[in-house]
Design an enzyme around this catalytic site. Structure first.
Site, PDB file in Angstrom:
ATOM      1  N   SER B 220      74.491  43.018 -20.670  1.00  0.00           N
ATOM      2  CA  SER B 220      75.000  44.308 -21.123  1.00  0.00           C
ATOM      3  C   SER B 220      73.855  45.308 -21.153  1.00  0.00           C
ATOM      4  O   SER B 220      72.694  44.961 -21.341  1.00  0.00           O
ATOM      5  CB  SER B 220      75.644  44.173 -22.495  1.00  0.00           C
ATOM      6  OG  SER B 220      74.667  44.158 -23.478  1.00  0.00           O
ATOM      7  N   LEU B 221      74.187  46.565 -20.978  1.00  0.00           N
ATOM      8  CA  LEU B 221      73.179  47.574 -20.680  1.00  0.00           C
ATOM      9  C   LEU B 221      72.153  47.765 -21.785  1.00  0.00           C
ATOM     10  O   LEU B 221      70.955  47.882 -21.524  1.00  0.00           O
ATOM     11  CB  LEU B 221      73.859  48.910 -20.360  1.00  0.00           C
ATOM     12  CG  LEU B 221      72.908  49.967 -19.788  1.00  0.00           C
ATOM     13  CD1 LEU B 221      72.268  49.486 -18.508  1.00  0.00           C
ATOM     14  CD2 LEU B 221      73.639  51.266 -19.557  1.00  0.00           C
ATOM     15  N   ASP B 222      72.601  47.816 -23.026  1.00  0.00           N
ATOM     16  CA  ASP B 222      71.675  48.221 -24.083  1.00  0.00           C
ATOM     17  C   ASP B 222      71.133  47.062 -24.909  1.00  0.00           C
ATOM     18  O   ASP B 222      70.600  47.254 -25.993  1.00  0.00           O
ATOM     19  CB  ASP B 222      72.330  49.262 -24.995  1.00  0.00           C
ATOM     20  CG  ASP B 222      72.480  50.587 -24.270  1.00  0.00           C
ATOM     21  OD1 ASP B 222      71.836  50.750 -23.222  1.00  0.00           O
ATOM     22  OD2 ASP B 222      73.242  51.438 -24.741  1.00  0.00           O
ATOM     23  N   GLU B 223      71.297  45.842 -24.422  1.00  0.00           N
ATOM     24  CA  GLU B 223      70.687  44.725 -25.110  1.00  0.00           C
ATOM     25  C   GLU B 223      69.700  44.037 -24.176  1.00  0.00           C
ATOM     26  O   GLU B 223      69.353  44.573 -23.148  1.00  0.00           O
ATOM     27  CB  GLU B 223      71.786  43.782 -25.614  1.00  0.00           C
ATOM     28  CG  GLU B 223      72.610  44.519 -26.665  1.00  0.00           C
ATOM     29  CD  GLU B 223      73.603  43.637 -27.391  1.00  0.00           C
ATOM     30  OE1 GLU B 223      73.554  42.414 -27.205  1.00  0.00           O
ATOM     31  OE2 GLU B 223      74.415  44.196 -28.140  1.00  0.00           O
TER      32      GLU B 223
END
Lengths: 277, 277, 277, 277
Positions: B220-223
Site C-alpha cells: 500500500s502506498l503510504d506504509e
C-alpha cells in the site's frame, strides 16, 4: 551470568575486530551489542562491546593485550549503577531532575551526597534522605574552600562528580584530580557570548535559539570534551528572564541525558572530544 | 584499490562478527567502517562493513556462506552512484531539490528520467537535460497506465524509483515489482489523519507539529518500512495553505536525506522496518 | 482591493494600539492581521498591521504622524514580490534552493541577477534565464572589485541583496550602503569557532550540533541582526566533510526561511536585533 | 497596581481592536502585551490583552459588552498562581517534574492534592507535604470509582485537573464536568498506532521519531484540543523499553510546557483546537 562492557581504544590496525571478538568468543563470552569507530584522520580505533557470560577478568585482559597494539586503553567495566556526588549552588532545576530520576529508577545512580556552596538546596536534598554538605566559600580562601570540598568528595569515593549548576570557578588544580570524572552543564548560544550575564547578552543580540552543553571538565570550567548538546527555539518576545527559564529546561534535559550515557559506559574520551556509542 | 560494502543479515549466532571479519581479513580486505546490530527480540543479526582492497567477489561470498547460518541475506554492493527514475505529478519541491543536489554533486545519483502523469514539470526537468516522459492517466485504464509507466521505467533499468510527490494511487501489483526499490515521501501528522485533504484536517485539529516520512513502498502506498522522518513546529496562526508550504520544506528535506542513506547502502530492510546504519 | 502592511516602530506610550488602529478604521481599511510587541526594557513599541482596502497613502501616513510619538519609524509597504540580486562564490546549495523556489513560486522573489566572483555557477544560473555577472576579484584591488559589484547591483535596483555563500570579506564601506537590505547566511556552532576552517575546528572539538544563522549584514560580515537560526544533530562518526555536507542543508533551509520572512515584511530591525512577527 | 489578562473571543468585525483597546485605555489601564488572531476561515476574532492598573471589573466588562458583537466570550482573568489537582497511576516522571517545578517556583501552581488509583507514588508526594489520596478502582464499579474521585477533586476546588499519566479510561460523563479544565498527556507517534501497547507497535514498525501531545480532555481521553506537542529522534537500536524511557522525557517536558501556557492564560480553546498566544 554477568554483564560487562569492554572498551578498546588503540591505534588502528588491520584485523582488530576479528582479534578482539575472537578472544571474547574463545572465553565463552557472548557479544550482545558491539559498536566500533575508526577515526581515520588520527588513525585511531574505538570499540565498545557488551558481553555476557562468566568473566575471568585478568585472563581475558591479558589475552587481549597479546593481540592489541601497544599503548592501548583497554578496560572491562560495569554498565551498572554508578555512585555520584553532585555539586550545586542555588538553582534547583538540574539537581531536582536528577533526584527524581534517581528516586524513580529512571537514572541508574546512587547519589552519595550533595555539596553546596550555599544552603539553599538543603531542604530539597534532605527530602530524599541524601546527605547535604553546605561548604560556604565565604570565609575561606579559594584553596581552603576547594580543599574542604575535595575532602568531602573523597569521603564518598564517587565514580563521577556532577556539577549541577555549580556556579563558582574551580581551579585547574582542583579539576585535574577528576579527569574524565567530572561532568558540567552550561548554557550555549549561537553565537557564543563571553563574559558576565550571557543570557542578557543573548537577549540583547536577539538570538533565535538557546541551548545547553554537557561536557567533561578539563582545565577550564566551560570547555572539555562535549558529551551532549541540545537547543530550543526562542524569539523576540522572550524577556531575558524567560530565556533563563527556558534555558533551564534544556540544561536539565541535556545534563540528564549526558549522565545516562556516561553511566552506561557509552562515552569514550579522546583528545578534546568524545565518541558516544 | 576498490571500495565495497558488505551487508550481512542472518539469524543471530555466537561468533558471527569474528567469523565475518576474519574472512575479510584473510582476503586482504581492510575494514574502514563497521556497524552491527542485533535485534534480540527477533534473534536477528545485521552487519554493514565498508571494505577496501582488491575483491575476488565470488570467492569471498562463497567463503562467507561457509561460516554464516543458512538462509542468510549476504551481499556485496557498491556505495557509489545510483541510477534513479523519478515519478512526479505537479509539485516541484521534491523534484527540484533532487535535481539541484544531483547537479551540484551533493547527491550521488544519475537521474535517468522523470515520469509525470502531468506535463507540468517538463520544462524544469529539461533545463537539466534529463528526459521527461509525460504519461497521462486520463485516457487510460489504471492497468494500461501502469503498464506504460512500467515500460518506461524498465527501459532505464534504474536502481531505485523515487516517488517525488507522485499523487496517484499505485496498485499492489505495480509496486510489488519494485520491492525495496521504490521510495515514497508523504506528510505525517500527530495525530494521523485518514482520508482526503489531510492538511485541512490537521489545520482543523490545530496540530502544533507537522512532519514527513520517507519509506519504501510495499503493497500500500503510504506504509512500508520507514527510512527517515522529521517534523517542524507550527501554530494556530498558520493557514491550511501555510501548513502545506511548510510541509513541503520538510518533505523535500526528508526525501533527500532518505535517498542519501539508501544510495550509500546504509539501509537494511527487514520485516516492515529498517536498520539504518 | 489592495493589500499593504503598516509597520510602526516608535517609543512606547499609552493608547498606541487604539490610536493606530482607529486611523486605519477611519480610512475604511480592514485589518486582516495584527501583531504587536513592546520591548519594556527599552520602552519601544512595534506593530505590524496587514491592511486591505483602498489606500490614500499620503493622507493615511500624515494622519498617523499626528497620533504617534515623534521620531517614529512608520512605513506602509507591500508584502508582494521582491526584487533581489544574489551574490555567490562557488557553492550551489543556497543559490540552487532559491532558484527552484523562485521558479516554482514557493518564494515570492524576482531574481534580477546573480553576481559571482567565480564563474562556477554561471551554467546553473543560465538554465533559469537569469543574467550571471562574473566579477573576478583576481586582477582587481579590493576597492575596484567592490566598485564593480556595486555598479552591477545598482543597475538592477534590487530590494534586497542576498549573500548565498559569497565567501569574500566585504568592507564596512561596501555593506554600509545596504543597511537592512543585505542578508547573509553563515554556519554556527556551539561553541563558536573563530578563524579559518571552522568546520574542521568543530570536528576536532567533537560538537554534537551544527547550525546556521541568517542575518542582516552590518559593518562586519558575520554579525548583525539575526533573522533565523536552526541546527541539526551530528555525532563523532561524521567526518569534517560530512559536517560540511550536513551544514549545507541547514544553511540553505535557514536562508530560504529568512528570505521568506523578510519578503513578507515580517521582520523589523532595531538596535542589533530583530522582531520577527 | 494589579495585573490581569483580558481574553476576547467573538465573531470577527471591523474595528474590534480599536474598540476593545479604547475601552481599556479609557479605564486608565495600561496594555503591557497584546496579541490577536483572526481565523478568517471561520470569521472568528481572538485577543489576549495583558493589562495593569486599577480594575473596576464589572464596569469594564459591561463597557466591553456594549462594543463587542453578541455571543462573545469575554473574560478578565488572573495570570497568577493556579490551584491544581494531579491524577496519577504508577509512573513518577510527569508527577515528579511538576513537584520539583512547583517546589522551586518554576511553575506557578499550588498542588492542592494528588489522587492515585494505586499507592505507588504516595511516598514521593508526601515528601513535598502534599496530600495523597489513594482511590483504588479495584473493589469499585466504574461509576463508584469516578464518584469517589469527583468528590475528592471537588473538595479541593481546583482551577485545573492534570492527568499526569493517569492510566484508566475516564467516562465521558466524568470528563464532561471539567470542560477545558482537565489536561492530559499522551505519547504520539508517526504514524499513529491504535490499540494496546503502542510503544511496542511503534517499535515493530521502526519509527524514527516519538513524541508527546498535551491536550484538554473532551469526551474521549486521547483527543481534544491540542496545547503542545514535541518529538525526539529515535532509531532501530532502541529497544521497546528504551522507546518508553525516551518517551517519558518528552511526555514530562511537553506536559510542563502545556501547564505553563495554560496557567499564564495563554491558551484559548475553540472548536476542537486552541489558539496559543
Amino acid at each position: 551470568m554477568q554483564r560487562k562492557v569492554l572498551i578498546t581504544d588503540c591505534a588502528d590496525a588491520p584485523g582488530l575486530i576479528t582479534k578482539i571478538t575472537r578472544v571474547c568468543f574463545e572465553h565463552g563470552l557472548n557479544i550482545t551489542k558491539n559498536s566500533e569507530f575508526v577515526d581515520h584522520a588520527h588513525g585511531r580505533f574505538f570499540m565498545r562491546t557488551e558481553l555476557e557470560g562468566s568473566f575471568e577478568e585478568e585472563l581475558l585482559l591479558n589475552k587481549l593485550q597479546s593481540v592489541l597494539p601497544e599503548k592501548n586503553h583497554t578496560k572491562l567495566v560495569d554498565a551498572g549503577k554508578k555512585r555520584i556526588v553532585i555539586m550545586v549552588t542555588k538553582e534547583a532545576h538540574c539537581l531536582g531532575d536528577i533526584l527524581i530520576k534517581s528516586y524513580s529508577g529512571a537514572l541508574n545512580v546512587e547519589i552519595a551526597a550533595v555539596i553546596g556552596n550555599y544552603d539553599t538546596l538543603k531542604p530539597l536534598v534532605e527530602k530524599f534522605d541524601i546527605p547535604f554538605h553546605g561548604i560556604s566559600h565565604q570565609e575561606l580562601s579559594r584553596s581552603e574552600h576547594e580543599e574542604a570540598m575535595q575532602k568531602a568528595i573523597t569521603a564518598y569515593d564517587p565514580d563521577y562528580i556532577v556539577l549541577a549548576k555549580y556556579m563558582r570557578i574551580l581551579t585547574p588544580e582542583f579539576v585535574r584530580q577528576y579527569q574524565s570524572k567530572m561532568i558540567n552543564i552550561h548554557h550555549s548560544f549561537l553565537p557564543a557570548f563571553v563574559g558576565a550575564a550571557p543570557y542578557k547578552q543573548a537577549w540583547e543580540r536577539g538570538v533565535k535559539i538557546i541551548g545547553a552543553t554537557a561536557h567533561f571538565v578539563t582545565d577550564s570550567l566551560d570547555e572539555g570534551p562535549i558529551i551532549k548538546q541540545d537547543v530550543i527555539p526562542v524569539d523576540h518576545s522572550f524577556s531575558a528572564e524567560e530565556l533563563v527559564r527556558c534555558g533551564r529546561d534544556v540544561e536539565k534535559s541535556v545534563l540528564s541525558k549526558a549522565l545516562h550515557l556516561v553511566i552506561n559506559e557509552e562515552v569514550i574520551v579522546y583528545g578534546n572530544k568524545t565518541v558516544v556509542f
